[in-house]
Enzyme design. Sequence first.
Site, short mmCIF file in Angstrom:
data_model
loop_
_atom_site.label_atom_id
_atom_site.label_comp_id
_atom_site.label_asym_id
_atom_site.label_seq_id
_atom_site.Cartn_x
_atom_site.Cartn_y
_atom_site.Cartn_z
N HIS A 151 0.85 -1.21 0.00
CA HIS A 151 0.00 0.00 0.00
C HIS A 151 0.89 1.26 0.00
CE1 HIS A 151 -3.16 2.76 0.96
NE2 HIS A 151 -4.03 1.83 1.38
N GLU A 252 -0.56 1.20 -5.62
CA GLU A 252 -0.34 -0.02 -4.87
C GLU A 252 -0.16 -1.25 -5.76
OE1 GLU A 252 -3.40 -0.27 -1.80
OE2 GLU A 252 -3.87 1.83 -2.21
#
Length: 283
Positions: A151, A252
């Site tokens: 992330h 991501e």
Amino acid sequence: MTTLTPRVHDADGSRLVAYDLGATLAEWDLDGEPVLWLSDRAVLDGSAPLRGGIPICFPWFAAGPEGDRSPSHGLVRTATWRSAEPADEEVWAWEVGSADVSGAERLTGPFELRYAVGLRPGREAMGRELLVALAVTNPADAPLTVEAALHTYLAVEDVRATRVLGLDGVEYYDKVDGVRRVQRGPLTFTGETDRVYDSGAEAGIVVDDGSRQLHLRPAGATQAVVWNPWAERCAEVADLADDAWQRFVCVETAATAHRSLTVPPGGTSTLSCTFAARPRSTT
């Protein structure tokens, strides 16, 4: 109150800061400029995942495929990972398994994770390139299906002047309005953005904020997720300043929902991404 102890590594213009909580790489500065973005309100007492850097989402993403999993983004972001022996160009490595995380094996089956952060000489990059890799091993006799994501929070001068290249022609699911679309041209930002692109983007993604380009080379992924909360959503998040949304974009490396990872018995699947920062081309 406990304060997390950082790991710090300085070499050839790169400065890395990481924490054993979640095996989180929190900062990467290159020649004094941040490449990874860390919130100035990030919680550093171990009571919550760090807001910024590269948190690891596993064994589910957001609330999971069915929308019923908690905490958001899985169980390992708030686990304390064990230090592992680095190899080759790795600076740090960590390990954690389902036996270390309460409830994990019941929800997913057994797993073993190894996460590594490395630096390599930059080819055209300033300073060095950053490599992060999450290896998922399945020790069981049955296939293991899990969601995973790196992330990544990338620092930009102003998200409103930022473009993401490399996703042209890719179908995506827009989580803001629940509609599937196809990307046409560069992705630009004019409001809340939360898109799951059905591409591992192994040809590369470029984040251009007008002053420099951040080059990403994912590997082993099935998707790319792009997220920015914009002003209204940002103001609702305690560990984000009200104007923080202007200074980052999340791109991501991911495998979620219908494109989750399925690891065969005794096998290992690896999700990784290499990052480089370069001056913006004038041509």
